[in-house]
Design a protein around this motif. Structure first.
Motif, PDB file in Angstrom:
ATOM      1  N   LYS A 113       6.952  -5.151 -18.212  1.00 48.25           N
ATOM      2  CA  LYS A 113       5.677  -5.263 -18.809  1.00 48.25           C
ATOM      3  C   LYS A 113       5.589  -4.292 -19.978  1.00 48.25           C
TER       4      LYS A 113
ATOM      5  N   LYS B 238      -2.426  -0.838  -8.832  1.00 47.59           N
ATOM      6  CA  LYS B 238      -1.764  -1.908  -9.655  1.00 47.59           C
ATOM      7  C   LYS B 238      -0.916  -1.140 -10.810  1.00 47.59           C
ATOM      8  N   ASP B 239      -1.102  -1.598 -11.982  1.00 45.63           N
ATOM      9  CA  ASP B 239      -0.180  -1.112 -13.277  1.00 45.63           C
ATOM     10  C   ASP B 239      -0.058   0.464 -13.282  1.00 45.63           C
TER      11      ASP B 239
ATOM     12  N   ARG C 211       1.805   1.756 -10.765  1.00 44.54           N
ATOM     13  CA  ARG C 211       3.384   1.730 -11.332  1.00 44.54           C
ATOM     14  C   ARG C 211       3.820   2.515 -12.290  1.00 44.54           C
TER      15      ARG C 211
ATOM     16  N   MET D  56       8.930  -0.334 -15.905  1.00 46.71           N
ATOM     17  CA  MET D  56       7.651  -1.319 -15.526  1.00 46.71           C
ATOM     18  C   MET D  56       7.886  -2.667 -15.482  1.00 46.71           C
TER      19      MET D  56
ATOM     20  N   ILE E  47      -0.843  -3.362 -20.584  1.00 48.88           N
ATOM     21  CA  ILE E  47      -1.762  -3.410 -19.624  1.00 48.88           C
ATOM     22  C   ILE E  47      -3.145  -4.080 -20.124  1.00 48.88           C
TER      23      ILE E  47
END
Length: 426
Positions: free
Chosen positions: A419, A169-170, A173, A416, A422
RNA sequence: GGAGAGGUGGCCGAGUGGUCGAAGGCGCACGCCUGGAAAGCGUGUAGGCGGUUUUCCCGUCUCGUGGGUUCGAAUCCCAUCCUCUCCUCCA
């Protein structure tokens, strides 16, 4: 690899340099091996001269149809043959012995490398940024990552064993974001040439940069005799192996994002938890190939680039000058960048910037032609810019909130997908 | 993975056992020629190691790499690496 000629002429100086590496009696040993070889070669060449002259005479005799003379001459030199064959084998052995000895000798350190036994005696040059103070107890990165459900050591262990991790997920990334951010900085702002390199290399390449022959146990070796690179310094530096560059092509500045593989043979028990010490990690590496007169300033430039990455990410760090006991085999002088980790409450190495002088260049045969037409060895430098895994660790620990959220440094927002944080799982 | 071809100096390319470190061409350097240049003509033009202690000379090694055969190997044999073509496989 050291120049045996230079050792011969500067034995005392060479010994002094090796003493700092905790090696004694090196020059005597090297000179002894060299002398044995040269004495032998002189004798062998004498025999070869005799043989060559005789062979020429035989050739002439045969050409003029004088078979009897030819046969007589052949009989005369026949026994030289055996002596030469033996002599050639002895020469091979002596040469190999000398080269093996020279190949395992480390580089001569620069005078400005401080004496010291280990990393505790490295000298701090400067600090940038203040270690972050939290009004709660800072967590370590693995607790944060696992709580996010995006950092999984258990599943990795099932398929690969210890010292592997799965990011998702994040965080997956974020890995990509960091790589892109760093590469963009090195290419766009410093003009480094981006390269995608082989991760699997042969023994010669590793001998060139100095990982072999001494540190084979640190490497992963394939069944067909190749090795996984422990750093893309190996591949990037070997780009100029066995070449003669034009002086105006220097400096060459490369950068690469690659996986790195280390067996961590000698570090059982150290950093067993988390992402600090993995068998496989990624790193953006810088390598420069320079004119011998320019390597000093190039190292400063490289250091500046690595520091800039940390500055842009808003991470506190310090720069240390490695002492004689901590400096690497091929390096003349190394600066480490250590980033502040609130979870561990200490500075940890995140980059290492070294100049190797002509040490690697000699091993690889990397040369350049001066305007006067002379060929000379280049200087090589390498530096991390930066290790991605450890950078992620630093971001998690420095940008954590009380709730377990991770704020994303501003320079990474665009990478990102906009974003900015997180979010922890509620 | 299978079949074949090939790797020679900065480049192209000749050379299948004997003064071959290697013809020829290109390139490059210098000179002549020219008002200057081009063309043309002439001369020269690999590297490592060791000796000599030198702007000269000598020896030796190097024709992908490593061995071998031979008095003698670029040339023959073996191994190995790499490149190319066709087939096979494949992201």
């Amino acid at each position: 690899m050291h120049d045996i000629k230079w050792i011969r002429n500067n034995a005392a100086m060479f010994d002094q340099a090796m003493e700092r590496r905790k090696l004694s009696g090196v020059a005597d040993k090297a000179i002894e091996l060299d002398k044995a070889r040269r004495d032998h070669v002189a004798k062998l060449q004498e025999l070869q001269t005799q043989r060559n002259n005789a062979s020429k005479a035989i050739g002439k005799a045969k050409a003029s149809g004088d078979e009897a003379v030819a046969q007589a001459a052949i009989a005369k030199v026949a026994d030289i043959k055996k002596a030469i064959q033996q002599g050639e084998e002895t020469e091979r052995n002596l040469t190999e012995t000398l080269n093996n000895y020279l190949a395992q000798l480390p580089n001569i350190m620069s005078d400005d490398v401080p004496d010291g036994a280990d990393e505790d005696e490295n000298i701090e040059m400067h600090k940038v940024g203040e270690p972050k103070i939290f009004d709660f107890e800072a967590k370590q990165h693995f607790d944060l990552g696992e709580a996010l459900g995006q950092m999984d050591f258990e599943t990795a262990a099932k398929m690969s064993g210890s010292r592997f991790v799965i990011l998702s997920k994040d965080l997956a990334r974020l890995e990509r974001a960091l790589a892109n951010f760093m590469l963009d900085l090195h290419t766009d702002e410093y003009g480094r040439e981006e390269v995608v390199v082989p991760l699997l290399v042969n023994a010669n390449a590793l001998e060139g940069t100095g990982q072999l022959p001494k540190f084979e146990e640190d490497m992963f070796k394939t069944t067909d005799g190749k090795y996984l690179i422990s750093t893309s310094e190996v591949s990037l530096t070997n780009l100029v192996r066995e070449t003669v560059l034009q002086e105006n092509e220097l400096p060459k500045r490369y950068t690469s994002y690659s996986n790195c593989f280390r067996s961590e043979a000698g570090s059982a028990g150290r950093d067993t938890r988390g992402m600090i010490r993995q068998h496989q990690f990624t790193k953006v590496e810088m390598v420069s190939i320079t004119h011998p007169d320019k390597s000093e300033e190039e190292q400063m430039l490289m250091l500046e680039s690595a520091e800039l990455v940390l500055k842009r990410l808003g991470l506190a760090y310090r720069v240390v000058r490695l002492c004689s006991g901590d400096i690497g085999f091929s390096s003349k002088r190394t600066f480490d960048l250590e980033v502040w980790l609130p979870g561990q409450n200490m500075y940890r190495e995140i980059s290492s910037v070294s100049t190797c002088g002509d040490f690697q260049a000699r091993r690889m045969g990397a040369r350049f032609k001066t305007s006067a037409g002379k060929t000379n060895f280049v200087h090589t430098l390498n530096g991390s810019g930066l290790a991605i895994g450890r950078t992620m660790v630093a971001i998690l620990e420095n940008y954590q909130t009380k709730d377990g959220d991770i704020e994303i440094p501003e320079v990474l927002h665009s990478y990102m997908g906009g974003k900015k944080v997180i979010k922890a799982i509620k």
